[in-house]
Write a protein that holds these residues in place. Structure first.
Motif, PDB file in Angstrom:
ATOM      1  N   GLY A 377      11.806  -4.069  -6.405  1.00 50.46           N
ATOM      2  CA  GLY A 377      11.396  -3.106  -4.612  1.00 50.46           C
ATOM      3  C   GLY A 377      10.461  -2.416  -4.132  1.00 50.46           C
ATOM      4  O   GLY A 377      10.281  -2.891  -3.305  1.00 50.46           O
ATOM      5  N   PHE A 378      10.593  -1.558  -5.067  1.00 51.73           N
ATOM      6  CA  PHE A 378       9.128  -0.844  -4.477  1.00 51.73           C
ATOM      7  C   PHE A 378       8.280  -1.839  -4.165  1.00 51.73           C
ATOM      8  O   PHE A 378       6.850  -1.983  -3.451  1.00 51.73           O
ATOM      9  CB  PHE A 378       9.162   0.251  -5.202  1.00 51.73           C
ATOM     10  CG  PHE A 378       7.374   0.864  -5.569  1.00 51.73           C
ATOM     11  CD1 PHE A 378       7.550   1.758  -4.377  1.00 51.73           C
ATOM     12  CD2 PHE A 378       6.681   0.958  -6.131  1.00 51.73           C
ATOM     13  CE1 PHE A 378       6.688   2.532  -3.713  1.00 51.73           C
ATOM     14  CE2 PHE A 378       5.010   1.434  -5.785  1.00 51.73           C
ATOM     15  CZ  PHE A 378       5.783   2.038  -4.825  1.00 51.73           C
ATOM     16  N   VAL A 379       7.924  -2.587  -5.880  1.00 50.10           N
ATOM     17  CA  VAL A 379       6.803  -3.238  -5.410  1.00 50.10           C
ATOM     18  C   VAL A 379       6.767  -4.449  -4.665  1.00 50.10           C
ATOM     19  O   VAL A 379       5.739  -4.535  -3.284  1.00 50.10           O
ATOM     20  CB  VAL A 379       6.837  -4.160  -7.556  1.00 50.10           C
ATOM     21  CG1 VAL A 379       5.378  -5.440  -7.060  1.00 50.10           C
ATOM     22  CG2 VAL A 379       6.163  -3.853  -7.735  1.00 50.10           C
ATOM     23  N   ALA A 380       8.201  -5.106  -4.225  1.00 49.78           N
ATOM     24  CA  ALA A 380       8.448  -6.035  -2.752  1.00 49.78           C
ATOM     25  C   ALA A 380       7.518  -5.280  -1.562  1.00 49.78           C
ATOM     26  O   ALA A 380       7.547  -5.725  -0.465  1.00 49.78           O
ATOM     27  CB  ALA A 380       9.906  -6.338  -3.421  1.00 49.78           C
ATOM     28  N   ASP A 381       8.257  -4.142  -1.659  1.00 49.25           N
ATOM     29  CA  ASP A 381       8.079  -3.624  -0.471  1.00 49.25           C
ATOM     30  C   ASP A 381       6.156  -3.291  -0.025  1.00 49.25           C
ATOM     31  O   ASP A 381       5.911  -3.013   0.485  1.00 49.25           O
ATOM     32  CB  ASP A 381       8.644  -2.127  -0.051  1.00 49.25           C
ATOM     33  CG  ASP A 381       9.715  -2.209  -0.073  1.00 49.25           C
ATOM     34  OD1 ASP A 381      10.817  -3.090   0.677  1.00 49.25           O
ATOM     35  OD2 ASP A 381      10.827  -1.375   0.051  1.00 49.25           O
ATOM     36  N   LEU A 382       5.851  -2.752  -0.862  1.00 46.63           N
ATOM     37  CA  LEU A 382       4.231  -2.175  -1.407  1.00 46.63           C
ATOM     38  C   LEU A 382       3.747  -3.847  -1.581  1.00 46.63           C
ATOM     39  O   LEU A 382       2.570  -4.045  -0.060  1.00 46.63           O
ATOM     40  CB  LEU A 382       3.834  -2.301  -2.416  1.00 46.63           C
ATOM     41  CG  LEU A 382       3.785  -0.876  -3.068  1.00 46.63           C
ATOM     42  CD1 LEU A 382       3.288  -0.305  -3.891  1.00 46.63           C
ATOM     43  CD2 LEU A 382       3.609  -0.215  -1.434  1.00 46.63           C
ATOM     44  N   THR A 383       3.825  -5.472  -1.470  1.00 41.47           N
ATOM     45  CA  THR A 383       2.966  -6.605  -1.562  1.00 41.47           C
ATOM     46  C   THR A 383       4.789  -7.261  -0.893  1.00 41.47           C
ATOM     47  O   THR A 383       4.248  -7.912   0.135  1.00 41.47           O
ATOM     48  CB  THR A 383       2.726  -6.970  -2.962  1.00 41.47           C
ATOM     49  OG1 THR A 383       3.942  -6.439  -4.448  1.00 41.47           O
ATOM     50  CG2 THR A 383       1.519  -6.072  -3.139  1.00 41.47           C
ATOM     51  N   SER A 384       5.195  -8.172  -1.922  1.00 43.65           N
ATOM     52  CA  SER A 384       6.220  -9.318  -1.473  1.00 43.65           C
ATOM     53  C   SER A 384       6.951  -9.434  -2.856  1.00 43.65           C
ATOM     54  O   SER A 384       6.684  -8.662  -3.712  1.00 43.65           O
ATOM     55  CB  SER A 384       5.535 -10.543  -0.175  1.00 43.65           C
ATOM     56  OG  SER A 384       4.992 -11.318  -1.854  1.00 43.65           O
TER      57      SER A 384
END
Length: 412
Positions: A377-384
């Protein structure tokens, strides 16, 4: 001495096997009914991917903490009661989810569901082993395959409910009623009496396959010292198990969100991501023993890791609905035998008391389940979310690299 001839199981034993299989199926179906509804739950709460992933972490946290209580519960109430009535209580706990007003409450509800599920999981496996001792041959793998079938059933039910826009509280009420009835009926046919009543004193160390005495593991033959290299090997096995948990969680927690968000599918289609992964994993589990016996654990896990990495990598490189579903399916098939292989290898490590290696790897596996949702979820919020799902590819690559710690022979 020659092994005692195997006798046909009695009618009571066959009924007990069918009953415990029904519990495995129900246990798989209850939670997977909820997963295809994640996009709706997230939208209703109006939270980000990172916050939603943090709420989802409540489930593995509850499972991690409550798993330690399962043994005491089984000793007090016996595995039959804990497994059957634990499923009933779990279904009731899922009815809190539609009424969660915020992500904290959702996380709390999932914490309770995860805690109950962990205890039920240990109890149903304990009862499955009771039945297995009466059969004098391995049946536990087939029970885990039935659990996977239950997960697919739950995913299909959840996807259908989402596609038909059935209110979440109505959908979960139907699920709770149906699976509670199955669990209560199954309880009537489970084995009665104390937990060890089927275990003859001279058969304490029987192997799982065929009911024949298992060869003493290496650490019992010479009590070789537990060296630093063995510590690192145990860590490597824990990482392997965690990679399997991460891949499974990717389909369970993020598959529907990826299809409905990045690929803009309808709710029913989005729910098929977890179905594709679980169907493929079920096939892999049902066929896994035969494949491992022929090619060895190391070869199968090595090839499976490559399959998961290449399959999911290609799906993310060419993002369509078809490739995404194929990618999740290949990932599930690739890691189908990973966790059992890591657990078996850990249990064979020299210098450890029996069961210690298995316990440590199991805890590391739950740790992977705990960290995976907020990390993705953290990576998704930073990128996609598409970039976040590269974690599946990374898990496949790590599996390929670490597969060499496994033995490449038929497991004992």
């Amino acid at each position: 001495m020659p092994a005692a001839p195997l006798t046909a199981p009695t009618r009571q034993t066959r009924l007990a096997r069918a009953a415990v299989a029904a519990l495995f199926l129900t246990n798989g179906a209850v939670f997977f009914n909820i997963i295809p509804r994640y996009p709706q739950i997230k939208a209703d709460l109006g939270v980000s991917n990172a916050v939603f992933g943090t709420a989802l972490a409540g489930y593995p946290i509850g499972a991690l903490l409550a798993g330690l209580l399962a043994g005491a519960a089984i000793r007090r109430f016996h595995s039959a009661r804990v497994a059957a009535f634990g499923i009933v209580v779990t279904t009731l706990a899922t009815l809190v989810i539609p009424f969660a007003p915020n992500w904290v409450a959702l996380g709390g509800a999932l914490f309770v569901v995860g805690a109950l599920d962990a205890v039920v999981d240990v109890a149903q496996n304990a009862h499955g082993l009771r039945v297995q001792r009466l059969y004098r041959r391995s049946i536990l793998n087939s029970l885990h395959g039935v659990w996977s079938i239950g997960a697919v059933l739950g995913g299909v039910m959840g996807s259908a409910a989402a596609g038909l826009r059935i209110p979440l509280v109505v959908h979960l009420s139907i699920s709770a009623t149906l699976f509670s009835i199955v669990a209560i009926v199954a309880y009537r046919f489970l084995l009665p009496g104390p937990e060890d009543i089927e275990r003859p004193a001279e058969a304490q160390d029987l192997g799982a396959a065929g009911g024949h005495p298992a060869a003493p593991p290496p650490h019992r033959k010479g009590r070789r010292s537990f060296t630093d290299s063995a510590v690192w090997m145990l860590v490597a096995l824990g990482v392997l198990a965690a990679c399997g948990a991460l891949v499974e969680d990717a389909g369970a927690s993020w598959g529907a969100l990826y299809l409905s968000g990045d690929l803009r599918t309808d709710a029913a289609t989005a729910g098929l991501a977890v179905v594709a992964l679980q169907v493929a994993m079920t096939v892999g589990r049902l066929a896994g023993d035969r494949v491992v016996n022929r090619f060895g654990q190391r070869t199968v896990v090595h090839a499976g890791g490559a399959l998961a990495a290449v399959g999911m990598g290609a799906a993310l490189a060419v993002p369509t609905v078809g490739t995404a579903l194929a990618g999740f399916a290949l990932a599930g098939l690739g890691v189908a035998t990973l966790v059992p292989a890591a657990m078996h290898a850990a249990d064979e490590l020299p210098g450890l008391p029996a069961g210690t290696g298995l316990t440590i790897v199991s805890w590391l596996l739950r740790g992977g389940s705990l960290l995976s949702p907020p990390l993705v979820g953290f990576v998704a919020d930073l990128t996609s979310l598409r970039v976040g799902l590269l974690s599946v590819v990374l898990a496949g690559v790590i599996t390929v690299a670490l597969a060499r710690v496994l033995v490449d022979r038929t497991p004992a």
